[in-house]
Design a protein around this motif. Structure first.
Motif, PDB file in Angstrom:
ATOM      1  N   CYS A  76      -1.064  -1.553   5.879  1.00 43.49           N
ATOM      2  CA  CYS A  76       0.130  -1.592   5.052  1.00 43.49           C
ATOM      3  C   CYS A  76       0.533  -3.045   4.880  1.00 43.49           C
ATOM      4  CB  CYS A  76       1.246  -0.821   5.763  1.00 43.49           C
ATOM      5  SG  CYS A  76       2.741  -0.730   4.815  1.00 43.49           S
TER       6      CYS A  76
ATOM      7  N   ASN B 111       0.857  -1.174   0.000  1.00 45.63           N
ATOM      8  CA  ASN B 111       0.000   0.000   0.000  1.00 45.63           C
ATOM      9  C   ASN B 111       0.904   1.240   0.000  1.00 45.63           C
ATOM     10  OD1 ASN B 111      -1.603   2.186   0.816  1.00 45.63           O
ATOM     11  ND2 ASN B 111      -3.055   0.776   1.739  1.00 45.63           N
TER      12      ASN B 111
ATOM     13  N   SER C 142       9.929   4.561   6.226  1.00 43.88           N
ATOM     14  CA  SER C 142      11.262   4.334   5.700  1.00 43.88           C
ATOM     15  C   SER C 142      11.680   5.555   4.892  1.00 43.88           C
ATOM     16  CB  SER C 142      11.266   3.125   4.797  1.00 43.88           C
ATOM     17  OG  SER C 142      10.750   3.481   3.535  1.00 43.88           O
TER      18      SER C 142
ATOM     19  N   ASP D 145       6.626  -5.226   3.134  1.00 44.89           N
ATOM     20  CA  ASP D 145       7.511  -5.710   4.190  1.00 44.89           C
ATOM     21  C   ASP D 145       8.320  -4.556   4.799  1.00 44.89           C
ATOM     22  OD1 ASP D 145       9.912  -7.325   1.937  1.00 44.89           O
ATOM     23  OD2 ASP D 145       9.070  -5.315   1.990  1.00 44.89           O
ATOM     24  N   VAL D 146       8.252  -3.402   4.178  1.00 40.10           N
ATOM     25  CA  VAL D 146       8.810  -2.201   4.801  1.00 40.10           C
ATOM     26  C   VAL D 146       7.683  -1.192   4.872  1.00 40.10           C
ATOM     27  CG1 VAL D 146      10.427  -0.302   4.523  1.00 40.10           C
ATOM     28  CG2 VAL D 146      11.052  -2.569   3.737  1.00 40.10           C
ATOM     29  N   CYS D 147       7.534  -0.527   6.002  1.00 37.86           N
ATOM     30  CA  CYS D 147       6.553   0.551   6.064  1.00 37.86           C
ATOM     31  C   CYS D 147       7.141   1.709   5.274  1.00 37.86           C
ATOM     32  CB  CYS D 147       6.291   0.979   7.499  1.00 37.86           C
ATOM     33  SG  CYS D 147       5.138   2.357   7.546  1.00 37.86           S
TER      34      CYS D 147
END
Lengths: 76, 378
Positions: free
Chosen positions: A11, A2, A20, A14-16
């Motif tokens: 979300c 997302n 980030s 795998d990374v916000c």
């Protein structure tokens, strides 16, 4: 993933990406008044983002972070 | 997928790895810092360290926005969120960052109105919908995120929205790199420059690293081949005795950055005299606050913020990890008391944090973890 989401959305990346320091590339679909645009996230969803800080037209690939376009891919 | 598949080609990765290995001087050890947490994430997600010769060590830098927030600022934000009629809004990862009395999630569970948003624009929408509330946006991040906050403040001002403000914790990357270069703990051979920060600030701000410190910088993209190509460019510079700023990520990063974005930041924010970074201490001119012209949107002026300073938990060695002095698994509490579910230190919170990247992608060297445990038992 997302990209910009909205209140209450989840979300799935795998990374916000908003926390980030990594921006995501999306395609401009159409421009809206007020420096906004609808973009295609490439994940089958459309999002509204701000394009006030770049010069972008429909079809352009832009780099978006926290719903703000900060660059145009291949512009330089 | 365009702009993705061509940067993940395994054959090209092996070819680049061979070229990198060929540039290694026998007997020399190389330490390269990837400044940006996004790079750290790519390195571990794709196992890029396995492509590199043993003589090259990648050191993980301080470029994870969540990881550098000190506990005191979390406490201040929770205090702010507890004021009457306040709705605090924050990015997702920030919700789990521990303060001395708990995280945003803990405060939310206790009844404080803290909401997760994906952008400051979402925070502004909440302000529009709740005119009787005071909506505060917890702004974190480097120059990648600051334009979004700046533009949102400009929009709020243009629309005359008076119940929106920013608790500004934006930091700037260059002073942090300088602090690391000045740190006696660490000798680095070169830097992978942050890709998306550089979209905004350009490549010029790194010139002092080559000029004053004699270290090369290659601004790198985020795909596996971007990173390997950038390491190759760094190694080539080292082999040829050059120290220059190169832009591997030129498909996105203009040499001069995004001047409109810089102008928006310059209009709405100004440098703080100093700011505390987790693990790195106070660094002068390393963070932003709302400018005088936009003081009406500065939560620190609108509310009383205690400004407490909290020492990091004793067991936590985030500071050493952020400076690249310790590998995450060398920390005493890594993977035992400190996990992504129950983080003690910030580096374990964000997936961009070096500790979480190691933990999530299984890069911990269990033998060394056991050794570290042995040492800590004394």
């Amino acid at each position: 993933m997302n990209m910009t989401g909205g209140p209450g959305r989840e979300c799935h990346g795998d990374v916000c990406i908003t926390c980030s320091d990594t921006a995501v590339e999306v395609t401009v679909r159409r421009l809206l008044p007020g420096g906004l645009a609808i973009v295609d996230t490439g994940q089958g969803t459309e999002e509204e983002v701000s394009v006030a800080l770049v010069t972008a037209s429909p079809g352009d690939r832009i780099l978006v972070h926290a719903a703000e376009a900060i660059g145009v891919v291949g512009a330089d | 997928m365009r702009f993705v598949d061509e940067f993940r080609d395994a054959d090209k990765a092996h070819a680049l790895a061979a070229k990198i290995a060929a540039l290694c001087e026998p007997g020399r050890q190389y330490k390269i810092m990837e400044v940006c947490g996004g790079h750290t994430h790519t390195i571990y997600k794709h196992g890029l360290e396995d492509y590199l010769p043993e003589s090259i060590t990648l050191v993980h830098g301080p470029g994870c926005p969540v990881c550098v927030i000190p506990m005191g600022r979390v406490d201040d934000a929770i205090h702010l969120a507890s004021q009457p009629d306040v709705i605090m809004t924050s990015f997702g990862d920030m919700m789990r960052v521990p303060g001395s009395q708990g995280s945003f999630f803990d405060a939310k569970a206790a009844g404080t109105d803290i909401r997760m948003v994906y952008s400051p624009l979402d925070s502004l929408k909440i302000a529009r919908k709740n005119p009787d509330k005071r909506v505060v946006f917890m702004a974190i991040g480097f120059e990648t995120t600051a334009p979004s906050t700046a533009m949102t403040v400009l929009r709020a001002a243009a629309e005359g929205i008076e119940n929106f403000s920013v608790f500004c914790n934006h930091v700037t990357i260059v002073p942090a790199i300088k602090a690391i270069l000045d740190s006696p703990d660490l000798r680095l051979d070169g830097f992978l420059g942050p890709g998306h920060v550089s979209t905004v600030i350009g490549c010029r701000p790194y010139e002092f690293i080559a000029r004053d410190y004699g270290r090369p910088v290659v601004v790198a993209g985020f795909e596996p081949l971007d990173i390997l190509q950038s390491i190759y460019q760094l190694m080539l510079q080292l082999a040829e005795g050059r120290a220059e700023i190169e832009n591997q990520y030129s498909r996105v990063v203009p040499w001069n950055g995004n001047l409109v974005a810089l102008q928006a930041i310059g209009q709405t924010m100004e440098l703080r005299p100093y700011f505390e970074w987790r693990g790195l201490g106070f660094i002068s001119h390393s963070a932003l606050k709302m400018s005088e012209q936009y003081a009406a949107f500065d939560a620190e002026l609108l509310f009383k913020v205690p400004g407490v300073r909290v020492a990091d938990p004793k067991a936590c060695q985030c500071g050493e990890v952020l400076k690249g002095v310790l590998k995450p698994w060398e920390c005493k509490v890594f993977g035992t008391a400190c996990t992504p579910e129950t983080p003690i230190g910030t580096c374990m919170v964000s997936p961009e944090g070096a500790c979480a990247a190691y933990y999530n992608f299984g890069r911990m060297n269990r033998e060394r973890v056991a050794e570290a445990a042995e040492v800590s038992r004394g």
